[in-house]
Design a protein around this motif. Sequence first.
Motif: not given
Length: 215
Positions: A129-131, A133-139
């Motif tokens: 899911p989009v969230d 992907i973005l959460n992991e990218a930030d992390k």
Amino acid sequence: MENYVARLKKAVIEYDMEGIAALAQEALDKGTDPLQAIEEGLAPGIREVGKRFGSGELFLPELVMAAETMKAGVAVLEPRIPKGADTRKTRKVLLATVQDDIHEIGKNLVGTMLTANGYEVVDIGVNQPVDSILNEADKIGAQVVGVSALMTTTMPRMKELLTTAEERKTRPEQRFIVGGAPVTDQYAKEIGADGTAGDAAGAVGLVARLVGSKG
Ligand code: B1M
């Protein structure tokens, strides 16, 4: 060498699950370039099977068998793709296949080529899911977020990703690249991605253009 590339393609089309590993090994032993064997042998083989599946000539079990054959061949060839000279891992790339899509062979190949060229790749897998992907990218502090979609029905998830990233204001610190068989340059532009590439080597060039390769 030509001969082995053609034989590997044929082995996928004929779902030779038992024979492909030995054939791939033999191809390597005879000096076949592993990337060429994948991109010009196995990949056109699986696309041919996909075409026949799409036209109703083949059914899902055959598609699955061909995919398993391809994966068995890739498992032998991929570790032999030469590593680039500079293996300092200084740029981080997050890879994923979008939600509702479980196609991973092309994404994995992109990951292998990026790793071989000195990028640190974190692959969070398929059906993401989009969230996530973005959460992991930030992390992980990814400079590049790369997503794959193989179906026209799942491509809109890429647009959703970019829209959500805009809302979260993570751009332009993060660059977004998209790929997969149905993704065109025009589509990538339309949805506001930073670029696309038609194959794994092209993806390495694209990432290098966007964020450089070191430092
Ligand atoms: Co699927 N499938 N499949 N399938 N499958 C397609 C995509 C399809 C086009 C076949 C067809 O009908 N002609 C069709 C989609 C039609 C559409 O668009 N709507 C389709 C379908 C319908 C389905 C199912 C729905 C079938 C069913 O269940 N009835 C189902 C969907 C499941 C789901 O996702 N929810 C399904 C399942 C499967 C398998 C599991 C059997 C298997 C996948 C196995 C796996 O990945 N573990 C599979 C396969 C193998 C294919 C085809 C035949 C081949 C895909 C592939 O691996 N290509 C495919 C037909 C096709 O693509 N022509 C098809 C080889 C690979 C090296 O190339 O992935 O293009 P590719 O990656 C390239 C470039 O695109 C680029 O570099 C890679 C290396 O060169 N690239 C990037 C890829 N990602 C990139 C990311 C980048 C940059 C470049 O930056 C981030």
